[in-house]
Design a protein around this motif. Structure first.
Motif, PDB file in Angstrom:
ATOM      1  N   ASN A   1      -1.263   6.090   8.642  1.00 10.61           N
ATOM      2  CA  ASN A   1      -2.363   5.360   8.029  1.00 10.61           C
ATOM      3  C   ASN A   1      -3.690   5.919   8.531  1.00 10.61           C
ATOM      4  O   ASN A   1      -3.721   6.929   9.254  1.00 10.61           O
ATOM      5  N   VAL A   2      -4.779   5.281   8.188  1.00 11.39           N
ATOM      6  CA  VAL A   2      -6.109   5.783   8.514  1.00 11.39           C
ATOM      7  C   VAL A   2      -6.325   5.880  10.022  1.00 11.39           C
ATOM      8  O   VAL A   2      -7.128   6.682  10.502  1.00 11.39           O
ATOM      9  N   GLU A   3      -5.595   5.054  10.797  1.00  9.76           N
ATOM     10  CA  GLU A   3      -5.753   5.063  12.245  1.00  9.76           C
ATOM     11  C   GLU A   3      -4.837   6.069  12.931  1.00  9.76           C
ATOM     12  O   GLU A   3      -4.826   6.175  14.156  1.00  9.76           O
ATOM     13  N   GLY A   4      -4.043   6.792  12.142  1.00 11.33           N
ATOM     14  CA  GLY A   4      -3.128   7.755  12.725  1.00 11.33           C
ATOM     15  C   GLY A   4      -1.838   7.140  13.217  1.00 11.33           C
ATOM     16  O   GLY A   4      -1.077   7.767  13.961  1.00 11.33           O
ATOM     17  N   THR A   5      -1.572   5.918  12.790  1.00 12.46           N
ATOM     18  CA  THR A   5      -0.332   5.224  13.154  1.00 12.46           C
ATOM     19  C   THR A   5       0.710   5.463  12.078  1.00 12.46           C
ATOM     20  O   THR A   5       0.400   5.419  10.881  1.00 12.46           O
ATOM     21  N   VAL A   6       1.945   5.729  12.486  1.00 14.56           N
ATOM     22  CA  VAL A   6       3.022   5.904  11.512  1.00 14.56           C
ATOM     23  C   VAL A   6       3.402   4.546  10.947  1.00 14.56           C
ATOM     24  O   VAL A   6       3.845   3.656  11.679  1.00 14.56           O
ATOM     25  N   VAL A   7       3.204   4.366   9.642  1.00 16.96           N
ATOM     26  CA  VAL A   7       3.483   3.091   9.002  1.00 16.96           C
ATOM     27  C   VAL A   7       4.717   3.152   8.113  1.00 16.96           C
ATOM     28  O   VAL A   7       5.209   2.117   7.653  1.00 16.96           O
ATOM     29  N   ALA A   8       5.214   4.369   7.853  1.00 18.63           N
ATOM     30  CA  ALA A   8       6.375   4.514   6.985  1.00 18.63           C
ATOM     31  C   ALA A   8       6.927   5.928   7.145  1.00 18.63           C
ATOM     32  O   ALA A   8       6.350   6.765   7.854  1.00 18.63           O
ATOM     33  N   SER A   9       8.041   6.166   6.496  1.00 17.27           N
ATOM     34  CA  SER A   9       8.600   7.518   6.453  1.00 17.27           C
ATOM     35  C   SER A   9       9.084   7.800   5.040  1.00 17.27           C
ATOM     36  O   SER A   9       9.414   6.881   4.293  1.00 17.27           O
ATOM     37  N   MET A  10       9.098   9.073   4.698  1.00 20.15           N
ATOM     38  CA  MET A  10       9.565   9.500   3.376  1.00 20.15           C
ATOM     39  C   MET A  10      10.704  10.489   3.581  1.00 20.15           C
ATOM     40  O   MET A  10      10.622  11.369   4.433  1.00 20.15           O
ATOM     41  N   SER A  11      11.764  10.320   2.802  1.00 24.92           N
ATOM     42  CA  SER A  11      12.928  11.187   2.987  1.00 24.92           C
ATOM     43  C   SER A  11      13.447  11.726   1.669  1.00 24.92           C
ATOM     44  O   SER A  11      13.210  11.154   0.604  1.00 24.92           O
ATOM     45  N   VAL A  12      14.147  12.840   1.778  1.00 24.39           N
ATOM     46  CA  VAL A  12      14.954  13.385   0.688  1.00 24.39           C
ATOM     47  C   VAL A  12      16.397  13.270   1.142  1.00 24.39           C
ATOM     48  O   VAL A  12      16.730  13.653   2.262  1.00 24.39           O
TER      49      VAL A  12
ATOM     50  N   ASP B   1       0.827  -1.207   0.000  1.00 26.34           N
ATOM     51  CA  ASP B   1       0.000   0.000   0.000  1.00 26.34           C
ATOM     52  C   ASP B   1       0.861   1.256   0.000  1.00 26.34           C
ATOM     53  O   ASP B   1       0.608   2.201  -0.743  1.00 26.34           O
ATOM     54  N   VAL B   2       1.878   1.273   0.846  1.00 26.22           N
ATOM     55  CA  VAL B   2       2.735   2.452   0.955  1.00 26.22           C
ATOM     56  C   VAL B   2       3.473   2.702  -0.346  1.00 26.22           C
ATOM     57  O   VAL B   2       3.540   3.835  -0.839  1.00 26.22           O
ATOM     58  N   VAL B   3       4.031   1.641  -0.933  1.00 30.56           N
ATOM     59  CA  VAL B   3       4.761   1.810  -2.190  1.00 30.56           C
ATOM     60  C   VAL B   3       3.836   2.314  -3.292  1.00 30.56           C
ATOM     61  O   VAL B   3       4.177   3.235  -4.037  1.00 30.56           O
ATOM     62  N   ARG B   4       2.649   1.724  -3.375  1.00 28.32           N
ATOM     63  CA  ARG B   4       1.711   2.128  -4.435  1.00 28.32           C
ATOM     64  C   ARG B   4       1.269   3.574  -4.265  1.00 28.32           C
ATOM     65  O   ARG B   4       1.247   4.344  -5.227  1.00 28.32           O
ATOM     66  N   GLU B   5       0.925   3.959  -3.041  1.00 27.82           N
ATOM     67  CA  GLU B   5       0.363   5.291  -2.819  1.00 27.82           C
ATOM     68  C   GLU B   5       1.425   6.391  -2.769  1.00 27.82           C
ATOM     69  O   GLU B   5       1.094   7.567  -2.906  1.00 27.82           O
ATOM     70  N   SER B   6       2.685   6.028  -2.563  1.00 24.44           N
ATOM     71  CA  SER B   6       3.725   7.058  -2.448  1.00 24.44           C
ATOM     72  C   SER B   6       4.490   7.300  -3.744  1.00 24.44           C
ATOM     73  O   SER B   6       5.203   8.301  -3.857  1.00 24.44           O
ATOM     74  N   ARG B   7       4.346   6.432  -4.717  1.00 22.36           N
ATOM     75  CA  ARG B   7       5.184   6.507  -5.924  1.00 22.36           C
ATOM     76  C   ARG B   7       5.036   7.846  -6.655  1.00 22.36           C
ATOM     77  O   ARG B   7       6.031   8.540  -6.899  1.00 22.36           O
ATOM     78  N   ALA B   8       3.819   8.224  -7.024  1.00 22.16           N
ATOM     79  CA  ALA B   8       3.628   9.458  -7.802  1.00 22.16           C
ATOM     80  C   ALA B   8       4.059  10.686  -7.006  1.00 22.16           C
ATOM     81  O   ALA B   8       4.738  11.584  -7.529  1.00 22.16           O
ATOM     82  N   THR B   9       3.680  10.733  -5.726  1.00 23.30           N
ATOM     83  CA  THR B   9       4.063  11.867  -4.876  1.00 23.30           C
ATOM     84  C   THR B   9       5.570  11.934  -4.718  1.00 23.30           C
ATOM     85  O   THR B   9       6.176  13.015  -4.775  1.00 23.30           O
ATOM     86  N   GLY B  10       6.200  10.779  -4.527  1.00 21.38           N
ATOM     87  CA  GLY B  10       7.653  10.740  -4.385  1.00 21.38           C
ATOM     88  C   GLY B  10       8.375  11.208  -5.631  1.00 21.38           C
ATOM     89  O   GLY B  10       9.409  11.888  -5.556  1.00 21.38           O
ATOM     90  N   GLU B  11       7.848  10.846  -6.782  1.00 19.81           N
ATOM     91  CA  GLU B  11       8.462  11.276  -8.041  1.00 19.81           C
ATOM     92  C   GLU B  11       8.372  12.793  -8.194  1.00 19.81           C
ATOM     93  O   GLU B  11       9.318  13.439  -8.650  1.00 19.81           O
ATOM     94  N   ARG B  12       7.227  13.371  -7.818  1.00 17.86           N
ATOM     95  CA  ARG B  12       7.078  14.832  -7.893  1.00 17.86           C
ATOM     96  C   ARG B  12       8.023  15.523  -6.917  1.00 17.86           C
ATOM     97  O   ARG B  12       8.640  16.546  -7.235  1.00 17.86           O
TER      98      ARG B  12
ATOM     99  N   GLU C   1       0.548  14.128   1.912  1.00 17.46           N
ATOM    100  CA  GLU C   1      -0.261  13.711   0.764  1.00 17.46           C
ATOM    101  C   GLU C   1      -0.409  12.193   0.731  1.00 17.46           C
ATOM    102  O   GLU C   1      -1.497  11.660   0.485  1.00 17.46           O
ATOM    103  N   VAL C   2       0.693  11.500   0.966  1.00 17.82           N
ATOM    104  CA  VAL C   2       0.638  10.036   0.975  1.00 17.82           C
ATOM    105  C   VAL C   2      -0.239   9.559   2.125  1.00 17.82           C
ATOM    106  O   VAL C   2      -1.050   8.636   1.970  1.00 17.82           O
ATOM    107  N   SER C   3      -0.101  10.204   3.282  1.00 14.90           N
ATOM    108  CA  SER C   3      -0.921   9.834   4.433  1.00 14.90           C
ATOM    109  C   SER C   3      -2.405   9.979   4.119  1.00 14.90           C
ATOM    110  O   SER C   3      -3.221   9.110   4.478  1.00 14.90           O
TER     111      SER C   3
END
Length: 267
Positions: free
Chosen positions: A213-224, A87-98, A249-251
Motif C-alpha cells: 500500500n502507500v505506506e509500503g506495507t504488504v496488504v495482499a499478495s497476487m499469485s499465478v 481497494d485491493v479487489v478493485r485495483e487488482s482486477r484489470a491487472t489480474g485479468e491481463r 502495478e497494483v501496488s
C-alpha cells in the motif's frame, strides 16, 4: 421443536439488540448503560450484558468517564479490513485479468486474515478451464505461495505463534519444519516472490508476489497457479517475473512507490 425455535428467536433478538447498541453509540458518541437500556426499552441488566459482550470483542470501550461507553477499536479494525479488501479487489482486477491472459493460468489475490490467507478474488486464464473457485476460501500460510508471501512480510510474532504449533502436512512436500520455513521466508523477502509446488495439493503449483500500500506495507499478495505439469520448475522464474510486475502495478495503483538505490520510483 418449539424450544429450539424459541432459542433461535432469542439469539436473533440478542444480535439485533447488540447491533442496535452499536448504532446508538455511533449516533450519540457515548452513552451509559442506563441510557442504552432506555433507548432499547430493555432492563438495565440486559443492556449491561450486551455492552459487556461487545466490550469483550473490543467493539465498544469505556470512556474516561467510567460508566460511559463508546465505539471501540474493533470497529476500526473491521472497517479497515473491509476497506483494504475492497481497494485491493478493485485495483487488482484489470491487472489480474491481463496477467491471467498472458500466462494462461489462474490468478488469485489473497489477504492475511488471522493466521490464514483469505482469497478475495480470482481471474481465470484461457488454459484454466473449469478452474476451482478459490475466492472466499481460507488456506494455510505455510503451504501456499500467497500464504508464504503474507507470512514473510507479517510481524515476526505471527510467525512465532504459527511455528509454536505443529505445522500441518497437506502433502509429503509441505514444509512442516519451522526452521526450514523461516529460511524460506527469508528467501521470499530477498527475491520478491514465493513458490509452492505440490505443497497444498499434489499436482498444483503457484507463484506469488506481494502487493504494497502507500505506506509500503504488504496488504495482499497476487499469485499465478496451475497444474504442476504446466508450471514446471524451469518455467517458474519467468512466471515469477510476470507476477512481480503485475503485483507492482497494483501496488502503484494503491499509492506505493518502489525504492531503488535510495530513490523513489513512480509507476
Amino acid at each position: 421443536m418449539s424450544n429450539e425455535l424459541e432459542r433461535d428467536g432469542a439469539a436473533v433478538q440478542s444480535v439485533d439488540r447488540a447491533l442496535s447498541v452499536l448504532r446508538l453509540l455511533a449516533r450519540h458518541g457515548d452513552l451509559g448503560v442506563s441510557e442504552i437500556a432506555a433507548e432499547l426499552g430493555v432492563h438495565r441488566s440486559t443492556a449491561f450484558r450486551l455492552v459487556m459482550t461487545l466490550e469483550l470483542h473490543e467493539l465498544v470501550e469505556q470512556t474516561a468517564d467510567r460508566g460511559k461507553y463508546r465505539l471501540g477499536v474493533g470497529i476500526v479494525r473491521l472497517a479497515g479490513a473491509a476497506t483494504v479488501r475492497l481497494d485491493v479487489v478493485r485495483e487488482s482486477r484489470a491487472t489480474g485479468e491481463r496477467l491471467a491472459a498472458a500466462v494462461g493460468e489462474t490468478v488469485n489475490v489473497a489477504i492475511l486474515d488471522r493466521d490464514e490467507a483469505l482469497y478475495v478474488d480470482q481471474m481465470a486464464g484461457p488454459s484454466a478451464l473449469q478452474a476451482y473457485n478459490w475466492a472466499g476460501r481460507r488456506v494455510a500460510l505455510h503451504a501456499t505461495s500467497n500464504g508464504k508471501v503474507l507470512l514473510a512480510h507479517a510481524p515476526r510474532e505471527r510467525f512465532e505463534r504459527l511455528a509454536a504449533a505443529p505445522l500441518l502436512p497437506f502433502t509429503d512436500l509441505t514444509v512442516t519444519d519451522a526452521g526450514l520455513l523461516r529460511e524460506e521466508l527469508d528467501t521470499v523477502r530477498r527475491r520478491g516472490y514465493a513458490t509452492a509446488a505440490d505443497e497444498l495439493e499434489i499436482g498444483l503449483t503457484a507463484v506469488a508476489a506481494p502487493i504494497f500500500n502507500v505506506e509500503g506495507t504488504v496488504v495482499a499478495s497476487m499469485s499465478v497457479s496451475g497444474p504442476t505439469f504446466r508450471l514446471p520448475p524451469e518455467r517458474l522464474p519467468e512466471v515469477a517475473e510476470q507476477v512481480m510486475t503485475a503485483a507492482g502495478e497494483v501496488s502503484s495503483r494503491l499509492g506505493w512507490h518502489a525504492i531503488e538505490d535510495g530513490k523513489a520510483l513512480t509507476a
